[in-house]
Design a protein around this motif. Sequence first.
Motif, PDB file in Angstrom:
ATOM      1  N   ALA A  70     117.277  19.123  44.363  1.00 33.03           N
ATOM      2  CA  ALA A  70     116.696  20.274  43.669  1.00 33.03           C
ATOM      3  C   ALA A  70     115.177  20.231  43.831  1.00 33.03           C
ATOM      4  N   ASP A  71     114.564  21.401  44.073  1.00 29.37           N
ATOM      5  CA  ASP A  71     113.118  21.517  44.231  1.00 29.37           C
ATOM      6  C   ASP A  71     112.551  22.374  43.104  1.00 29.37           C
ATOM      7  N   LEU A  72     111.260  22.214  42.835  1.00 31.15           N
ATOM      8  CA  LEU A  72     110.626  22.815  41.674  1.00 31.15           C
ATOM      9  C   LEU A  72     109.522  23.782  42.096  1.00 31.15           C
ATOM     10  N   TYR A  73     109.541  25.016  41.556  1.00 29.85           N
ATOM     11  CA  TYR A  73     108.514  26.033  41.806  1.00 29.85           C
ATOM     12  C   TYR A  73     108.048  26.583  40.463  1.00 29.85           C
ATOM     13  N   VAL A  74     106.726  26.736  40.284  1.00 32.08           N
ATOM     14  CA  VAL A  74     106.148  27.145  39.003  1.00 32.08           C
ATOM     15  C   VAL A  74     105.143  28.265  39.234  1.00 32.08           C
ATOM     16  N   SER A  75     105.123  29.254  38.314  1.00 33.64           N
ATOM     17  CA  SER A  75     104.180  30.367  38.427  1.00 33.64           C
ATOM     18  C   SER A  75     103.801  30.873  37.047  1.00 33.64           C
ATOM     19  N   ASP A  76     102.537  31.303  36.904  1.00 29.14           N
ATOM     20  CA  ASP A  76     102.138  31.983  35.671  1.00 29.14           C
ATOM     21  C   ASP A  76     102.023  33.490  35.891  1.00 29.14           C
ATOM     22  N   SER A  77     102.352  33.955  37.103  1.00 23.60           N
ATOM     23  CA  SER A  77     102.294  35.394  37.381  1.00 23.60           C
ATOM     24  C   SER A  77     103.679  36.032  37.480  1.00 23.60           C
ATOM     25  N   THR A  78     104.723  35.227  37.635  1.00 27.54           N
ATOM     26  CA  THR A  78     106.090  35.759  37.660  1.00 27.54           C
ATOM     27  C   THR A  78     107.021  34.786  36.946  1.00 27.54           C
ATOM     28  N   LEU A  79     108.039  35.324  36.299  1.00 26.41           N
ATOM     29  CA  LEU A  79     109.025  34.470  35.628  1.00 26.41           C
ATOM     30  C   LEU A  79     110.120  34.023  36.584  1.00 26.41           C
ATOM     31  N   HIS A  80     110.088  34.511  37.831  1.00 30.13           N
ATOM     32  CA  HIS A  80     111.084  34.130  38.840  1.00 30.13           C
ATOM     33  C   HIS A  80     110.391  33.620  40.101  1.00 30.13           C
ATOM     34  N   PRO A  81     109.719  32.452  39.990  1.00 27.66           N
ATOM     35  CA  PRO A  81     109.040  31.925  41.180  1.00 27.66           C
ATOM     36  C   PRO A  81     110.042  31.495  42.250  1.00 27.66           C
ATOM     37  N   SER A  82     109.593  31.523  43.485  1.00 22.98           N
ATOM     38  CA  SER A  82     110.445  31.128  44.607  1.00 22.98           C
ATOM     39  C   SER A  82     109.580  30.422  45.642  1.00 22.98           C
ATOM     40  N   PHE A  83     110.176  30.028  46.754  1.00 20.47           N
ATOM     41  CA  PHE A  83     109.372  29.380  47.785  1.00 20.47           C
ATOM     42  C   PHE A  83     108.450  30.363  48.485  1.00 20.47           C
ATOM     43  N   ASP A  84     108.585  31.662  48.208  1.00 23.41           N
ATOM     44  CA  ASP A  84     107.669  32.675  48.732  1.00 23.41           C
ATOM     45  C   ASP A  84     106.551  33.021  47.749  1.00 23.41           C
ATOM     46  N   GLU A  85     106.816  32.866  46.461  1.00 23.58           N
ATOM     47  CA  GLU A  85     105.868  33.283  45.429  1.00 23.58           C
ATOM     48  C   GLU A  85     105.807  32.225  44.326  1.00 23.58           C
ATOM     49  N   TYR A  86     104.743  31.421  44.340  1.00 21.73           N
ATOM     50  CA  TYR A  86     104.561  30.365  43.341  1.00 21.73           C
ATOM     51  C   TYR A  86     103.103  29.954  43.303  1.00 21.73           C
ATOM     52  N   GLU A  87     102.699  29.262  42.228  1.00 19.59           N
ATOM     53  CA  GLU A  87     101.361  28.681  42.141  1.00 19.59           C
ATOM     54  C   GLU A  87     101.425  27.157  42.329  1.00 19.59           C
ATOM     55  N   LEU A  88     102.471  26.527  41.801  1.00 16.65           N
ATOM     56  CA  LEU A  88     102.646  25.077  41.909  1.00 16.65           C
ATOM     57  C   LEU A  88     104.042  24.790  42.422  1.00 16.65           C
ATOM     58  N   GLN A  89     104.179  23.721  43.206  1.00 18.41           N
ATOM     59  CA  GLN A  89     105.504  23.370  43.703  1.00 18.41           C
ATOM     60  C   GLN A  89     105.624  21.874  43.910  1.00 18.41           C
ATOM     61  N   SER A  90     106.853  21.395  43.908  1.00 16.54           N
ATOM     62  CA  SER A  90     107.179  20.040  44.309  1.00 16.54           C
ATOM     63  C   SER A  90     108.533  20.126  44.983  1.00 16.54           C
ATOM     64  N   ALA A  91     108.550  19.882  46.275  1.00 20.10           N
ATOM     65  CA  ALA A  91     109.785  20.013  47.060  1.00 20.10           C
ATOM     66  C   ALA A  91     110.004  18.740  47.858  1.00 20.10           C
ATOM     67  N   THR A  92     110.302  17.667  47.146  1.00 17.26           N
ATOM     68  CA  THR A  92     110.543  16.386  47.810  1.00 17.26           C
ATOM     69  C   THR A  92     112.042  16.107  47.840  1.00 17.26           C
ATOM     70  N   CYS A  93     112.398  15.079  48.557  1.00 18.94           N
ATOM     71  CA  CYS A  93     113.804  14.666  48.586  1.00 18.94           C
ATOM     72  C   CYS A  93     114.122  13.730  47.424  1.00 18.94           C
ATOM     73  N   GLY A  94     113.134  13.367  46.658  1.00 21.97           N
ATOM     74  CA  GLY A  94     113.336  12.456  45.531  1.00 21.97           C
ATOM     75  C   GLY A  94     112.922  13.112  44.239  1.00 21.97           C
ATOM     76  N   ALA A  95     112.148  12.369  43.447  1.00 16.69           N
ATOM     77  CA  ALA A  95     111.668  12.881  42.164  1.00 16.69           C
ATOM     78  C   ALA A  95     110.587  13.921  42.396  1.00 16.69           C
ATOM     79  N   ASP A  96     110.628  14.995  41.619  1.00 18.14           N
ATOM     80  CA  ASP A  96     109.636  16.064  41.709  1.00 18.14           C
ATOM     81  C   ASP A  96     108.830  16.095  40.417  1.00 18.14           C
ATOM     82  N   ALA A  97     107.526  16.347  40.528  1.00 14.88           N
ATOM     83  CA  ALA A  97     106.659  16.422  39.351  1.00 14.88           C
ATOM     84  C   ALA A  97     105.595  17.482  39.570  1.00 14.88           C
ATOM     85  N   VAL A  98     105.292  18.221  38.494  1.00 15.90           N
ATOM     86  CA  VAL A  98     104.270  19.260  38.521  1.00 15.90           C
ATOM     87  C   VAL A  98     103.488  19.177  37.220  1.00 15.90           C
TER      88      VAL A  98
END
Length: 184
Positions: A70-98
């Motif tokens: 599972a990967d993590l996407y965060v945004s303060d401009s949309t409630l549905h962030p994605s890999f196309d629209e985000y401000e912060l992300q963590s997309a690792t194969c292990g632990a993710d942190a933002v």
Amino acid sequence: MAAPWTGALLLLLASQAVSSAQASDEEEVPEGWVLLHVVQGQVGAGNYSYLRLNHEGKIVLRMRSLRGDADLYVSDSTLHPSFDEYELQSATCGADAVSIPAHFRRPVGIGVYGHPSHLESAFEMKVYYDATLEPHPFGETAYSDGTDGSRKHAYAPEDASQEEESVLWTILISILKLVLEILF
């Protein structure tokens, strides 16, 4: 005579190895962090699971995949962030942190994406409030949420008189403008 001591020493070393292995499984958390929530969920391959964060201040999200990726996407401009629209992300194969800064508008949208390499991904996300002190660039101490840790003084009466004076001047100037508009 050395055999009993050797056995005891080996037993002691083995017990310390087991206890250190158990301690490494547990997540180390800095002293100033407060655990707010633990969220567990599942998301299908190529899909998103959305969460909403309303807490103010600096927030830290730590997510680990229990199964899949599972990967993590965060945004303060949309409630549905994605890999196309985000401000912060963590997309690792292990632990993710933002780390979500205190200045982000609330609510903050959080998207958990299930990587297509697995049919389903299970995750556990821990949400922390970061109340640690950060050094101020001018030597003062400030909390991570932007507030001043050492309040110098409370609201002074001199400030009140200056504020009242400013309001009176604003009203007086508005009345003068109105009179001038009527006359001319």
